[in-house]
Write a protein that holds these residues in place. Structure first.
Motif, mmCIF file in Angstrom:
data_model
loop_
_atom_site.group_PDB
_atom_site.id
_atom_site.type_symbol
_atom_site.label_atom_id
_atom_site.label_comp_id
_atom_site.label_asym_id
_atom_site.label_seq_id
_atom_site.Cartn_x
_atom_site.Cartn_y
_atom_site.Cartn_z
ATOM 1 N N GLY A 190 0.811 -1.211 0.000
ATOM 2 C CA GLY A 190 0.000 0.000 0.000
ATOM 3 C C GLY A 190 0.842 1.258 0.000
ATOM 4 O O GLY A 190 2.005 1.244 0.420
ATOM 5 N N LEU A 191 0.255 2.340 -0.501
ATOM 6 C CA LEU A 191 0.917 3.640 -0.549
ATOM 7 C C LEU A 191 0.048 4.659 0.165
ATOM 8 O O LEU A 191 -1.182 4.620 0.063
ATOM 9 C CB LEU A 191 1.143 4.068 -2.007
ATOM 10 N N ASN A 192 0.695 5.594 0.850
ATOM 11 C CA ASN A 192 -0.049 6.581 1.634
ATOM 12 C C ASN A 192 0.469 7.991 1.364
ATOM 13 O O ASN A 192 1.652 8.189 1.079
ATOM 14 C CB ASN A 192 0.078 6.284 3.134
ATOM 15 N N GLY A 193 -0.448 8.948 1.465
ATOM 16 C CA GLY A 193 -0.096 10.349 1.279
ATOM 17 C C GLY A 193 -1.246 11.097 0.648
ATOM 18 O O GLY A 193 -1.891 10.573 -0.278
ATOM 19 N N ALA A 194 -1.516 12.310 1.125
ATOM 20 C CA ALA A 194 -2.650 13.078 0.613
ATOM 21 C C ALA A 194 -2.378 13.632 -0.774
ATOM 22 O O ALA A 194 -3.159 13.411 -1.711
ATOM 23 C CB ALA A 194 -2.994 14.203 1.584
ATOM 24 N N GLU A 195 -1.273 14.359 -0.940
ATOM 25 C CA GLU A 195 -0.951 14.985 -2.223
ATOM 26 C C GLU A 195 0.232 14.325 -2.919
ATOM 27 O O GLU A 195 0.353 14.387 -4.135
ATOM 28 C CB GLU A 195 -0.670 16.478 -2.015
ATOM 29 N N ARG A 196 1.125 13.715 -2.145
ATOM 30 C CA ARG A 196 2.243 12.969 -2.702
ATOM 31 C C ARG A 196 2.592 11.848 -1.726
ATOM 32 O O ARG A 196 2.043 11.775 -0.635
ATOM 33 C CB ARG A 196 3.453 13.864 -2.983
ATOM 34 N N LEU A 197 3.492 10.982 -2.149
ATOM 35 C CA LEU A 197 3.837 9.826 -1.323
ATOM 36 C C LEU A 197 4.499 10.264 -0.021
ATOM 37 O O LEU A 197 5.425 11.071 -0.021
ATOM 38 C CB LEU A 197 4.787 8.907 -2.103
ATOM 39 N N GLU A 198 3.989 9.707 1.078
ATOM 40 C CA GLU A 198 4.557 10.006 2.390
ATOM 41 C C GLU A 198 5.048 8.752 3.098
ATOM 42 O O GLU A 198 6.003 8.799 3.876
ATOM 43 C CB GLU A 198 3.509 10.712 3.270
ATOM 44 N N SER A 199 4.409 7.613 2.809
ATOM 45 C CA SER A 199 4.812 6.358 3.440
ATOM 46 C C SER A 199 4.289 5.180 2.636
ATOM 47 O O SER A 199 3.431 5.342 1.758
ATOM 48 C CB SER A 199 4.301 6.277 4.880
ATOM 49 N N ILE A 200 4.812 4.004 2.933
ATOM 50 C CA ILE A 200 4.354 2.786 2.275
ATOM 51 C C ILE A 200 3.964 1.758 3.328
ATOM 52 O O ILE A 200 4.473 1.775 4.452
ATOM 53 C CB ILE A 200 5.439 2.191 1.352
ATOM 54 N N ASP A 201 3.035 0.885 2.957
ATOM 55 C CA ASP A 201 2.657 -0.247 3.803
ATOM 56 C C ASP A 201 3.381 -1.480 3.279
ATOM 57 O O ASP A 201 3.351 -1.758 2.069
ATOM 58 C CB ASP A 201 1.152 -0.504 3.758
ATOM 59 N N ILE A 202 4.006 -2.225 4.168
ATOM 60 C CA ILE A 202 4.643 -3.471 3.750
ATOM 61 C C ILE A 202 4.106 -4.624 4.582
ATOM 62 O O ILE A 202 3.649 -4.442 5.713
ATOM 63 C CB ILE A 202 6.183 -3.408 3.867
ATOM 64 N N GLU A 203 4.135 -5.788 3.966
ATOM 65 C CA GLU A 203 3.743 -7.014 4.650
ATOM 66 C C GLU A 203 4.983 -7.867 4.820
ATOM 67 O O GLU A 203 5.632 -8.231 3.834
ATOM 68 C CB GLU A 203 2.677 -7.752 3.833
ATOM 69 N N GLU A 204 5.315 -8.161 6.056
ATOM 70 C CA GLU A 204 6.543 -8.901 6.359
ATOM 71 C C GLU A 204 6.220 -10.029 7.325
ATOM 72 O O GLU A 204 5.791 -9.801 8.454
ATOM 73 C CB GLU A 204 7.577 -7.957 6.974
ATOM 74 N N ASN A 205 6.386 -11.260 6.845
ATOM 75 C CA ASN A 205 6.107 -12.440 7.673
ATOM 76 C C ASN A 205 4.701 -12.410 8.263
ATOM 77 O O ASN A 205 4.490 -12.726 9.440
ATOM 78 C CB ASN A 205 7.145 -12.560 8.793
ATOM 79 N N GLY A 206 3.730 -11.974 7.441
ATOM 80 C CA GLY A 206 2.353 -11.970 7.881
ATOM 81 C C GLY A 206 1.941 -10.759 8.683
ATOM 82 O O GLY A 206 0.759 -10.581 8.992
ATOM 83 N N ALA A 207 2.904 -9.905 9.020
ATOM 84 C CA ALA A 207 2.590 -8.705 9.806
ATOM 85 C C ALA A 207 2.702 -7.466 8.927
ATOM 86 O O ALA A 207 3.457 -7.440 7.946
ATOM 87 C CB ALA A 207 3.547 -8.599 10.982
ATOM 88 N N HIS A 208 1.940 -6.417 9.280
ATOM 89 C CA HIS A 208 1.981 -5.170 8.524
ATOM 90 C C HIS A 208 2.770 -4.114 9.281
ATOM 91 O O HIS A 208 2.728 -4.060 10.514
ATOM 92 C CB HIS A 208 0.552 -4.645 8.266
#
Length: 350
Positions: free
Chosen positions: A215-233
């Protein structure tokens, strides 16, 4: 109507070097490329990326290699039709060809050499929701100017050479480099894998495996990413996300020219001259395929050399060409220049 001996489709390194080899045989070349400048992928995708497998160059930037090739062929005065895509081809009764671009520019040539690299290409984009929204707002598929990432936080995803190479390069540019791969194993050059391991140990690269960006996050531009690692976010703050999953090559209109195609590449006779199933049409560089094919620039240089020899015989049937080493014979350019080694001083010995 532009007339030439060899019409080269593709202004990448293989196409450019073919001009030099043709020039040694006094054959004139003209190049068509859909991009607005010579250099192909080297200029368009990674001009600042170092290349390590060019003979005689322990390391050379892709853009500098293009500049050197352009300087090398300048004496043979090639013509260029840039910013136009080769659209149709017509074989005349005398065996020559007319190639027309999508803008209507016509080219008449004895032979055609397709040196289109991967053809027209698009990045393989990860299946992440709303990724198109963040394109040019923090998501980049190509790295043209590394300085854009100076003192920025960068996340790279991928497990091949590009992901490894750019992680290494940007470790000295960005304030923070994170490399994410869905497997623990990488499929790049062993020395690149070892270098990333070394930089990780030094704290210059953060390595997260096995993991995947979801997943990608940010209102007007990229601010953070969501990653899935070993079943955890988890969430990682970043300024740029660069997914490097390769390119989806497409031959484009060339695929409709009646050439024998195998896995989106053009089959050639590698035992002789890299000619296609249509006499007078050759394919050199990454665009071709044959048993044992390696997609390396230096292999494209070799293929271009043999292709030019074949075109010479095609244009001069029965005439024997005696190959001479340039170290001995020098190089005579079409512009009247003459390059040769300095003569030894003649002196007797007492």
């Amino acid at each position: 109507m532009i007339k030439t001996d060899i019409l080269i489709i593709g202004a990448g390194p293989t196409g450019l070097f073919a001009v030099f080899e043709a020039g040694l045989l006094k054959l004139k070349c003209h190049i068509i490329d859909a991009l607005p400048q010579p250099g192909g992928q080297l200029s368009e995708l990674y001009p600042k990326k170092p290349i390590f497998d060019i003979p005689g160059f322990p390391e050379v930037l892709a853009g500098d290699l293009v500049d050197n090739l352009m300087e090398q062929i300048k004496q043979f005065q090639p013509g260029f039709t840039l910013g136009e895509r080769a659209e149709t081809i017509e074989k005349l009764e005398d065996g020559t060809f007319i190639v027309t671009t999508h803008k209507g520019t016509k080219h008449h040539a004895n032979s055609v050499a397709i040196a289109g690299g991967l053809g027209s290409f698009e990045p393989r984009k990860p299946l992440i929701e709303d990724i198109e929204f963040y394109e040019d707002k923090g998501v980049k598929y190509f790295i043209k100017n590394p300085e854009k990432f100076r003192d920025k936080r960068v996340v790279i995803a991928g497990g091949g050479d590009s992901a490894l190479d750019w992680s290494i390069f940007l470790s000295n540019v960005a304030s923070e480099v994170t490399l994410i791969h869905r497997r623990n194993e990488f499929r790049g050059a062993l020395d690149s894998v070892d270098k990333v391991q070394e930089l990780k140990n030094e704290g210059k690269i953060k390595l997260i495996t096995p993991a995947e960006v979801v997943g990608l996050n940010g209102a007007e531009r990229l601010e953070s990413i969501d990653i899935e690692e070993n079943g955890a976010h988890r969430i990682i703050e970043t300024d740029y996300f660069i997914p490097l999953f390769g390119l989806s090559p497409k031959l484009g209109p060339i695929a409709n020219w009646g050439l024998e195609i195998e896995k989106n590449a053009i089959k050639v006779d590698n035992s002789l001259d890299y000619q296609t199933n249509i006499p007078g049409i050759y394919a050199i560089g990454d665009v071709n395929t044959y048993p044992g094919k390696l997609k390396l620039i230096l292999c494209g240089f070799h293929e271009a050399t043999l292709m030019c020899q074949s075109v010479y015989q095609r244009m001069n049937p029965g005439k024997k060409y005696v190959m001479k080493y340039t170290t001995v014979s020098g190089v005579d350019g079409f512009d009247g220049t003459r390059k040769e080694a300095e003569k030894a001083v003649v002196k007797s010995i007492d």
